[in-house]
Motif scaffolding. Structure first.
Motif, PDB file in Angstrom:
ATOM      1  N   VAL A  87      -5.071  -6.184  -0.813  1.00  0.00           N
ATOM      2  CA  VAL A  87      -5.868  -7.409  -0.985  1.00  0.00           C
ATOM      3  C   VAL A  87      -6.265  -7.570  -2.443  1.00  0.00           C
ATOM      4  N   TRP A  88      -6.767  -6.496  -3.039  1.00  0.00           N
ATOM      5  CA  TRP A  88      -7.142  -6.507  -4.451  1.00  0.00           C
ATOM      6  C   TRP A  88      -5.986  -5.946  -5.274  1.00  0.00           C
ATOM      7  N   ALA A  89      -6.214  -5.707  -6.530  1.00  0.00           N
ATOM      8  CA  ALA A  89      -5.117  -5.314  -7.415  1.00  0.00           C
ATOM      9  C   ALA A  89      -4.501  -3.979  -7.034  1.00  0.00           C
ATOM     10  N   ALA A  90      -5.353  -3.033  -6.586  1.00  0.00           N
ATOM     11  CA  ALA A  90      -4.832  -1.696  -6.293  1.00  0.00           C
ATOM     12  C   ALA A  90      -5.460  -1.114  -5.033  1.00  0.00           C
ATOM     13  N   GLY A  91      -5.681  -1.954  -4.055  1.00  0.00           N
ATOM     14  CA  GLY A  91      -6.265  -1.481  -2.807  1.00  0.00           C
ATOM     15  C   GLY A  91      -6.935  -2.611  -2.057  1.00  0.00           C
ATOM     16  N   ASP A  92      -7.682  -2.272  -1.040  1.00  0.00           N
ATOM     17  CA  ASP A  92      -8.391  -3.274  -0.251  1.00  0.00           C
ATOM     18  C   ASP A  92      -9.838  -3.437  -0.693  1.00  0.00           C
ATOM     19  N   ASP A 126       1.067  -3.215  -5.138  1.00  0.00           N
ATOM     20  CA  ASP A 126       1.522  -3.116  -3.753  1.00  0.00           C
ATOM     21  C   ASP A 126       1.177  -4.451  -3.097  1.00  0.00           C
ATOM     22  N   ALA A 127       2.185  -5.163  -2.637  1.00  0.00           N
ATOM     23  CA  ALA A 127       1.967  -6.506  -2.095  1.00  0.00           C
ATOM     24  C   ALA A 127       1.056  -6.506  -0.872  1.00  0.00           C
ATOM     25  N   ASN A 128       0.875  -5.353  -0.245  1.00  0.00           N
ATOM     26  CA  ASN A 128       0.025  -5.273   0.937  1.00  0.00           C
ATOM     27  C   ASN A 128      -1.457  -5.148   0.602  1.00  0.00           C
ATOM     28  N   ARG A 164      -2.024   4.049  -9.390  1.00  0.00           N
ATOM     29  CA  ARG A 164      -1.620   2.645  -9.430  1.00  0.00           C
ATOM     30  C   ARG A 164      -2.701   1.790 -10.102  1.00  0.00           C
ATOM     31  N   ALA A 165      -3.955   2.062  -9.775  1.00  0.00           N
ATOM     32  CA  ALA A 165      -5.055   1.309 -10.384  1.00  0.00           C
ATOM     33  C   ALA A 165      -5.076   1.505 -11.894  1.00  0.00           C
TER      34      ALA A 165
END
Length: 224
Positions: free
Chosen positions: A145-150, A141-143, A89-90
């Motif tokens: 925090v950052w573009a592709a993760g937390d 992923d709308a969940n 995803r990133a």
């Protein structure tokens, strides 16, 4: 280790963000020879683009390659998530941002710097950016925090500087409204800009661009 370029460039900032995520502040210097057209610079950047990384005399051009190299050689947090799907995803978001938001270039040339008068080209660029932003909205992923993760990744290294550029040129080009059309991206932008990492990028680009635009205005005022 140092970077040749200008902190006004979103692609230079892409590299600087990568270094900062890993806990390293990379110094930025003017291109060898003083400009991107100088023979000394073209010898290490065949396309005449910034940034170029200089690692103890060994040079590497193109921001994506530099970010990957920094992740390999610098200690600190990794620039890609551990989970394979999040890594994919990133990389997807990184690629979409790099390719589809490239429409900013003709907008910079035609509207911001006024070097050409081609409204059709600008309209096509805006359409490309709008489509790219819609794709980025779906890719995230709308969940997260950052573009592709937390935690910030390679995806943020390109998205934050490009969103910063869109914010900086908004009074001239109306580009921030394009991000606002995508609620997920708009929320991400707000969080990223409010963070210490993203806020530094925004401030550096805003201050440097203001100085560049002021320098361009002065000759015009003197000749009028």
């Amino acid at each position: 280790m140092k970077v040749y370029g200008s902190i006004a460039s979103p692609f230079v900032q892409r590299v600087l963000m990568a270094g900062r995520i890993k806990g390293h502040d990379l110094p930025v210097e003017l291109p060898p020879g003083g400009s991107m057209q100088a023979p000394e610079f073209l010898a290490i950047s065949p396309m005449g683009r910034v940034p170029v990384l200089d690692d103890d005399g060994w040079t590497l051009a193109e921001s994506a390659a530099i970010v990957g190299y920094l992740d390999d050689v610098l200690d600190g947090p990794p620039l890609l998530p551990e989970n394979p799907r999040d890594r994919a995803r990133a990389r997807t978001i990184e690629t979409l941002a790099s390719h589809e938001l490239a429409g900013l270039r003709p907008i910079m040339v035609c509207k911001v710097f006024g070097m050409r008068n081609e409204p059709v080209l600008v309209d096509e660029a805006i359409s490309t950016i709008r489509t790219g932003l819609a794709a980025l909205e779906k890719a995230r992923d709308a969940n997260h925090v950052w573009a592709a993760g937390d935690s910030p990744t390679v995806a943020d290294c390109i998205l934050v500087p490009l969103f910063s550029l869109m914010d900086v040129i908004d009074p001239i080009a109306g580009t921030s409204a394009l991000v606002a059309e995508q609620p997920g991206l708009a929320g991400y932008r707000e969080r990223a800009f409010a963070s210490e990492l993203g806020g530094r990028t925004v401030r550096e680009m805003r201050d440097t661009f203001a100085a560049i635009l002021e320098r361009r205005r002065q000759p015009a005022q003197q000749s009028s």
